[in-house]
Structures are given as structure tokens and as C-alpha cells.
Design a protein around this motif. Sequence first.
Motif, PDB file in Angstrom:
ATOM      1  N   ILE A  72     -13.475  87.186 -81.837  1.00 18.71           N
ATOM      2  CA  ILE A  72     -14.539  86.001 -81.757  1.00 18.71           C
ATOM      3  C   ILE A  72     -14.118  85.002 -82.540  1.00 18.71           C
ATOM      4  N   ASP A  73     -13.260  85.113 -83.669  1.00 17.84           N
ATOM      5  CA  ASP A  73     -12.942  84.112 -84.510  1.00 17.84           C
ATOM      6  C   ASP A  73     -11.850  83.319 -83.572  1.00 17.84           C
ATOM      7  N   GLU A  74     -10.926  84.209 -83.161  1.00 17.59           N
ATOM      8  CA  GLU A  74      -9.794  83.652 -82.300  1.00 17.59           C
ATOM      9  C   GLU A  74     -10.372  82.774 -81.085  1.00 17.59           C
ATOM     10  N   LEU A  75     -11.450  83.459 -80.598  1.00 13.13           N
ATOM     11  CA  LEU A  75     -12.295  82.479 -79.205  1.00 13.13           C
ATOM     12  C   LEU A  75     -12.724  81.341 -79.824  1.00 13.13           C
ATOM     13  N   ALA A  76     -13.107  81.333 -80.723  1.00 17.94           N
ATOM     14  CA  ALA A  76     -13.963  80.206 -81.361  1.00 17.94           C
ATOM     15  C   ALA A  76     -12.921  78.879 -81.630  1.00 17.94           C
ATOM     16  N   LYS A  77     -11.759  79.371 -82.190  1.00 18.93           N
ATOM     17  CA  LYS A  77     -10.693  78.521 -82.348  1.00 18.93           C
ATOM     18  C   LYS A  77     -10.061  77.668 -81.009  1.00 18.93           C
ATOM     19  N   ARG A  78     -10.017  78.555 -79.900  1.00 22.20           N
ATOM     20  CA  ARG A  78      -9.537  78.176 -78.708  1.00 22.20           C
ATOM     21  C   ARG A  78     -10.335  77.260 -78.214  1.00 22.20           C
ATOM     22  N   PHE A  79     -11.942  77.538 -78.146  1.00 20.28           N
ATOM     23  CA  PHE A  79     -12.745  76.855 -77.522  1.00 20.28           C
ATOM     24  C   PHE A  79     -12.936  75.381 -78.492  1.00 20.28           C
TER      25      PHE A  79
END
Length: 230
Positions: A72-79
Motif C-alpha cells: 500500500i505504501d508504494e501504491l500511495a507514492k504512485r498515486f
Amino acid sequence: EPIDLKTSMPRQWLYGHHLIEGFVSGTVAPGGTGKSSLIMVEALAMAAGKALLGDEVYCPLRVLYWCGEDPIDELAKRFTAAMEYYGLAKADLGERLFILSGREFPLTLAKRDQQEAEIRQTDVDRLANVVRDCEIDVLILDPFISVHRINENSNEDINLVLEVLRDIADAQRIGIELVHHSTKAARQPGGKVMGAEQARGASAFVDAARSVRVLSHPTKTEVEEAGVAK
């Protein structure tokens, strides 16, 4: 009784002419083409109700993006990066974007038990409940292979999963987007240009989807004709 064609409802488009309420659609591409980046921006466009990429957004939508690969942390960065690029603030999304990681919310909608594939009803119900409780309009599953443990090359097995997803789309009146990988042949530089048939595994994936679009690496000539800076 005979259907009165004059009074039948038109298709309920959700995003451009790709996502339709009550149907499953798909995006097929080789690895490294940018399909997840595209899907993330489209999720933002739908949640914000803005045509960020030119495709029409008919109204702001409640979008659930499930990724089976990244935390989820990586997804948050990309969004967050995409939001900054397109000048979107949190208020633009209006709490209409929901993000789930398969690491915290794993999904296995079907699996092969010895010689037979079977539906895992517990996970199917978990997914349907989230869609219902969050009043989702569009569900994105990225990638498709992460939501099942069956024979990817079996039309019978793949149909089993797609029937479940079609049932959810129909019952919940949502559009479902499946992100799918292409065959090895489609990944070769300078290889033959292929359409939807480049989808990896059984042809049932393409046959069951209402709309399937394909991404591919551009040729040198196409890059020059488009005027894209190197």
C-alpha cells in the motif's frame, strides 16, 4: 414477450467507450509498457470526474483499485505522484478513490483443487461486500492473474473466474476492469503487431470481456511521427 427495441436503454458508459456498467472490460499489455500507470491515472480521472487523458468521464465515480503486487505504501507514492503531475488535490477526489493491496487484502477467487477448478466463495463474498459497502462504481483488478490460482491456459478454468466477476458486475451494477499480461511473442521488440489475441493464456479472457484494449511499445517510426521527444 418480444423486446421493444425502441424503449431499450442505451449502454451505461462509465469511462470513455471502454468501461460499461454491468460488464467486464480488459487492458492487455506486455510488462513495462506502463499499463498500471495508465490505469492509476484513469482511476484518478474517474474519481475526480475529469478527463485527464481525453476520455470522457460522464460523472465522478467511486473507484476501487486493487493491486496484487505492490504494498500500500508504494501504491500511495504512485498515486500521489500522479496527482501532483495532473494538479489534483485531495478535495478533487471527494473520498471516491479506494485503494487496496493484495498483501493486506489477498484475493483468490478460484483455485484448482487436485484435478478440478473451484470457486472460493469466501473471497468472492469478501470482494462483493467491499464493493457494496463502499458503493463502488468501478472495480479495477491489477493484474488479473493475482486473483486466481487456476490454469491460465484453460478456457474452462478462466471462464469460471470471469463468470463470477460478470455476476458481481451485473448484481452490483458496476464496471470491472481487468489488467492482463500479454504473450511472450507480443513482448519481443520489432515483433508482429497483435490485437487482443496477444492476451496471455486462454482465449476465454478476450471472449468474455465486453471491451478489450491493447497497449504495445511504439516503433521508432511511430515515435517520430507522433513528435515525441527522445
